[in-house]
Scaffold this motif. Structure first.
Motif, mmCIF file in Angstrom:
data_model
loop_
_atom_site.group_PDB
_atom_site.id
_atom_site.type_symbol
_atom_site.label_atom_id
_atom_site.label_comp_id
_atom_site.label_asym_id
_atom_site.label_seq_id
_atom_site.Cartn_x
_atom_site.Cartn_y
_atom_site.Cartn_z
ATOM 1 N N VAL A 71 12.222 13.349 -6.021
ATOM 2 C CA VAL A 71 11.632 12.776 -7.584
ATOM 3 C C VAL A 71 10.558 11.913 -7.347
ATOM 4 C CG1 VAL A 71 12.491 12.427 -10.079
ATOM 5 C CG2 VAL A 71 13.776 14.612 -8.423
ATOM 6 N N GLN A 72 9.507 12.058 -8.411
ATOM 7 C CA GLN A 72 8.472 10.860 -8.842
ATOM 8 C C GLN A 72 8.551 10.466 -10.281
ATOM 9 O OE1 GLN A 72 7.141 14.020 -6.839
ATOM 10 N NE2 GLN A 72 8.233 13.063 -5.022
ATOM 11 N N LEU A 73 8.526 9.588 -10.603
ATOM 12 C CA LEU A 73 8.254 8.708 -11.901
ATOM 13 C C LEU A 73 7.290 8.173 -11.423
ATOM 14 C CD1 LEU A 73 11.635 7.075 -12.519
ATOM 15 C CD2 LEU A 73 11.025 9.619 -13.154
ATOM 16 N N VAL A 74 6.592 8.313 -12.666
ATOM 17 C CA VAL A 74 5.076 7.969 -12.837
ATOM 18 C C VAL A 74 5.057 7.166 -14.315
ATOM 19 C CG1 VAL A 74 2.634 7.850 -13.195
ATOM 20 C CG2 VAL A 74 4.656 9.126 -11.400
ATOM 21 N N GLU A 75 5.280 5.988 -14.523
ATOM 22 C CA GLU A 75 4.980 5.268 -15.961
ATOM 23 C C GLU A 75 3.540 4.938 -16.073
ATOM 24 O OE1 GLU A 75 8.544 3.177 -14.186
ATOM 25 O OE2 GLU A 75 6.283 3.528 -13.404
ATOM 26 N N SER A 76 3.064 4.962 -17.067
ATOM 27 C CA SER A 76 1.540 4.281 -18.129
ATOM 28 C C SER A 76 2.081 4.166 -19.404
ATOM 29 C CB SER A 76 0.893 5.412 -17.869
ATOM 30 O OG SER A 76 1.191 6.610 -18.931
ATOM 31 N N GLY A 77 1.207 2.722 -20.159
ATOM 32 C CA GLY A 77 0.667 2.898 -20.936
ATOM 33 C C GLY A 77 0.763 1.236 -20.894
ATOM 34 N N LEU B 79 4.580 2.790 -24.063
ATOM 35 C CA LEU B 79 4.917 3.648 -22.841
ATOM 36 C C LEU B 79 5.087 5.074 -22.675
ATOM 37 C CD1 LEU B 79 6.908 0.168 -21.364
ATOM 38 C CD2 LEU B 79 4.149 0.764 -21.043
ATOM 39 N N SER B 80 4.679 5.401 -21.160
ATOM 40 C CA SER B 80 5.239 7.003 -21.410
ATOM 41 C C SER B 80 5.738 6.770 -19.952
ATOM 42 C CB SER B 80 4.129 7.701 -21.145
ATOM 43 O OG SER B 80 3.711 7.652 -22.695
ATOM 44 N N CYS B 81 6.680 7.922 -19.525
ATOM 45 C CA CYS B 81 6.729 8.560 -17.939
ATOM 46 C C CYS B 81 7.666 9.568 -17.643
ATOM 47 C CB CYS B 81 8.624 7.526 -18.027
ATOM 48 S SG CYS B 81 8.980 7.884 -16.421
ATOM 49 N N ALA B 82 6.512 10.283 -16.776
ATOM 50 C CA ALA B 82 6.349 11.352 -16.133
ATOM 51 C C ALA B 82 6.967 11.587 -14.966
ATOM 52 C CB ALA B 82 4.731 11.948 -16.236
ATOM 53 N N GLY C 216 10.514 4.159 -11.391
ATOM 54 C CA GLY C 216 9.132 4.645 -11.168
ATOM 55 C C GLY C 216 8.584 2.698 -10.466
ATOM 56 N N GLN C 217 7.434 3.398 -10.319
ATOM 57 C CA GLN C 217 7.040 1.599 -9.147
ATOM 58 C C GLN C 217 6.745 0.715 -10.327
ATOM 59 O OE1 GLN C 217 4.859 3.896 -10.679
ATOM 60 N NE2 GLN C 217 3.266 3.245 -11.848
ATOM 61 N N GLY C 218 6.826 0.880 -11.544
ATOM 62 C CA GLY C 218 6.576 0.010 -12.791
ATOM 63 C C GLY C 218 5.174 -0.094 -13.465
ATOM 64 N N THR C 219 5.085 -0.749 -15.076
ATOM 65 C CA THR C 219 4.308 -0.813 -14.801
ATOM 66 C C THR C 219 3.550 -2.290 -15.992
ATOM 67 O OG1 THR C 219 2.049 0.206 -16.769
ATOM 68 C CG2 THR C 219 4.265 0.138 -17.365
ATOM 69 N N GLN C 220 2.907 -3.310 -15.697
ATOM 70 C CA GLN C 220 2.778 -4.462 -16.530
ATOM 71 C C GLN C 220 2.722 -4.519 -17.411
ATOM 72 O OE1 GLN C 220 3.505 -7.430 -14.669
ATOM 73 N NE2 GLN C 220 3.094 -7.893 -16.894
#
Length: 119
Positions: A2-8, A20-23, A110-114
């Motif tokens: 399973v992968q989680l990817v953050e954005s925003g 912030l969004s996480c898919a 997820g990998q994190g978003t700053q």
């Protein structure tokens, strides 16, 4: 897997807003809980907000009334709406999801978003 990817994430002035969004993707059964955590250098990762599939949403005291977590279960998405941002909200924000498969619990990050709140 399973992968989680953050954005925003990004830079915002004090008092501003971000979403912030996480898919999530991969071999997902059903997430029992999805949520957001944050971490600043030198400190432990802390809970921001979690939303279980069944049960009550939980928020850190420091973000209550300013942040809102939401989920789109059919799309395996989780969001964090952040309003009235303060400099102390500056951190790397991580998406988290947990599921139980055949009695075993799996926890994904997820990998994190700053997020930087500064004038």
């Amino acid at each position: 897997q399973v992968q989680l990817v953050e954005s925003g994430g990004g830079l915002v002035q004090p008092g501003g807003s971000l979403r912030l969004s996480c898919a999530a993707s991969g071999r997902i059964v059903s997430f029992d809980v999805m949520g957001w955590y944050r971490q600043v250098p030198g400190k432990e990762r802390e809970l921001v907000a979690t939303m279980p599939a069944i049960g009550r949403t939980q928020y850190a005291e420091s973000v209550k009334g300013r942040f809102t977590i939401s989920r789109e279960n059919g799309k395996n998405m989780v969001y964090l709406g952040m309003n009235i941002l303060k400099p102390e909200d500056t951190a790397v924000y991580y998406c988290n999801a947990a599921e139980r498969v055949y009695g075993r619990e799996y926890n994904y990050w997820g990998q994190g978003t700053q997020v930087t709140v500064s004038s």
